[in-house]
Design an enzyme around this catalytic site. Structure first.
Site, short mmCIF file in Angstrom:
data_model
loop_
_atom_site.label_atom_id
_atom_site.label_comp_id
_atom_site.label_asym_id
_atom_site.label_seq_id
_atom_site.Cartn_x
_atom_site.Cartn_y
_atom_site.Cartn_z
N ARG A 239 0.78 -1.15 -0.03
CA ARG A 239 -0.01 0.08 -0.03
C ARG A 239 0.86 1.32 -0.08
O ARG A 239 1.98 1.39 0.66
CB ARG A 239 -0.74 0.08 1.38
CG ARG A 239 -2.09 -0.83 1.07
CD ARG A 239 -3.06 -0.41 0.06
NE ARG A 239 -4.23 -1.42 0.18
CZ ARG A 239 -4.47 -2.50 -0.55
NH1 ARG A 239 -3.43 -2.76 -1.40
NH2 ARG A 239 -5.66 -3.14 -0.42
N GLU A 268 -3.81 7.09 -5.72
CA GLU A 268 -4.18 6.20 -7.08
C GLU A 268 -5.47 6.63 -7.66
O GLU A 268 -6.33 6.66 -7.00
CB GLU A 268 -4.16 4.85 -6.71
CG GLU A 268 -3.02 4.04 -6.10
CD GLU A 268 -3.03 2.80 -5.62
OE1 GLU A 268 -3.93 2.10 -5.78
OE2 GLU A 268 -1.88 2.38 -4.64
N HIS A 287 -1.19 -0.70 -9.68
CA HIS A 287 -1.75 -1.43 -8.63
C HIS A 287 -2.21 -2.68 -9.39
O HIS A 287 -3.52 -2.84 -9.17
CB HIS A 287 -3.06 -0.82 -7.94
CG HIS A 287 -3.42 -1.21 -6.70
ND1 HIS A 287 -3.58 -0.78 -5.51
CD2 HIS A 287 -3.12 -2.61 -6.04
CE1 HIS A 287 -3.74 -1.35 -4.49
NE2 HIS A 287 -3.42 -2.72 -4.96
C1 DGY Z 1 -5.59 -6.34 -2.46
O1 DGY Z 1 -6.44 -7.17 -2.67
O2 DGY Z 1 -5.59 -5.69 -1.33
C2 DGY Z 1 -4.62 -6.28 -3.40
O3 DGY Z 1 -3.91 -4.80 -3.26
C3 DGY Z 1 -5.22 -5.97 -4.71
O4 DGY Z 1 -4.31 -6.08 -5.62
#
Ligand code: DGY
Length: 323
Positions: A239, A268, A287
């Site tokens: 993240r 994002e 992402h």
């Molecule tokens: C999640 O599932 O949290 C991921 O970041 C998606 O790619």
């Protein structure tokens, strides 16, 4: 008896929708873009369940409108977009999708690490735009994994799968920083648990795989980047909030670290004029770590199964413990 009602915040695959529609009245926000907040607030009003994405902030305001909501399933392993305190107050069950995306995420993490360290995008651009004049002994060089120390911050499922994939590159040492010790990974992979400072100081490649929580937010700050090797490659597929992004920009601009590969950032999508996009030593992905075809289909199906079980009052296949 009327079927329970579910709001799905994005169009998901037909197979998963069909399973949901077997037992529920389904409404979904069509198309590939996130549901506008006003639509979410309007549509959640008389729904029993919500299938949401990591782009949907589920907070007190949403819950206030969702008087009937009993179950939330997020199609993600991360749940930092859910206000769990508020959700718990409303006695709503939460499902998420751990496990199913581990391999795809580990795979992309390794791809991003190599693309960053071996400068694949820069080299590809040079080949296409005339920058490739002739083979040249030290042109487009970057650090190799062989003999390197790989450090992993957050040594859970994904962190360990990344490590497993990097070991065959003949790395010298595998170190990890994690809340708890991982004795099995230590014995099978030779991983060594270190302090955060040791991780920063020793890693040639530092891969971030930890969840974003109040304990980890901004953990890669100015002090952290100052402690890293000048030759280090920093990779984040977890993240963006784990990183003080302005400090990362400075570290890259001043070449206090060698490069960064980012699948996640803040915000994002990253604005097109953001300084990170101007840096040659930064590789940016939108992402997509879990975006393997079968993984995304599996995540959608698991989310649906979580909703169906939750609405029946059964244990969800992947239920989050709210403590
Ligand atoms: C999640 O599932 O949290 C991921 O970041 C998606 O790619």
């Amino acid at each position: 008896m009327a079927k329970p009602s579910v709001y799905v915040t994005r169009e998901i695959n037909k197979e998963a929708l069909a399973v949901l529609a077997d037992t529920c009245e389904v409404t979904f926000w069509p198309g590939p873009d996130p549901v506008p907040r006003s639509e979410l607030l309007k549509n959640i009003a008389h729904k029993d369940a919500l299938l949401c994405m990591l782009t949907d902030k589920i907070d007190a305001e949403v819950l206030q409108c969702a008087k009937q909501l009993k179950v939330i399933a997020t199609m993600s392993v991360g749940y930092d977009h859910l206000d769990l305190k508020e959700i718990k107050k409303h006695e709503i069950k939460v499902g998420y999708t751990p496990g199913i995306l581990t391999h795809a995420t580990a795979e992309l993490t390794v791809a991003l690490l190599l693309a960053t360290s071996r400068r694949l995008f820069e080299a590809n651009a040079a080949a296409r735009n005339g920058g490739w004049q002739a083979w040249s002994p030290f042109w487009m060089t970057g650090p190799g994994l062989e003999g390197a120390t790989v450090g992993i911050a957050g040594f859970g499922r994904i962190g360990q799968e990344v490590a497993k994939r990097l070991i065959p590159f003949q790395i010298k040492k595998l170190i990890y920083f994690n809340r708890s010790q991982k004795p099995e990974a230590e014995s099978t992979m030779g991983a060594v648990r270190v302090t955060f400072d040791e991780l920063l100081q020793q890693s040639d490649f530092l891969v971030v795989c930890c969840a974003l929580t109040s304990d980890t937010v901004g953990m890669f700050d100015k002090a952290a980047f100052h402690k890293m090797k000048k030759t280090a490659i920093f990779v984040n597929t977890s993240r963006g909030g784990l990183v003080d992004q302005d400090e990362l920009v400075k570290a890259l601009q001043e070449e206090r670290i060698a490069g960064a590969g980012l699948d996640v950032m803040t915000p994002e999508p990253l604005p097109l004029d953001h300084p990170l996009f101007k840096l040659k030593n930064c590789v940016i992905m939108p992402h997509i770590a879990s975006a393997a075809v079968q993984t995304r289909a599996g995540m959608a199906m698991l989310s649906v199964e979580n909703i169906v079980a939750g609405l029946k009052g059964e244990k969800m296949p992947s239920e989050l413990t709210l403590d």
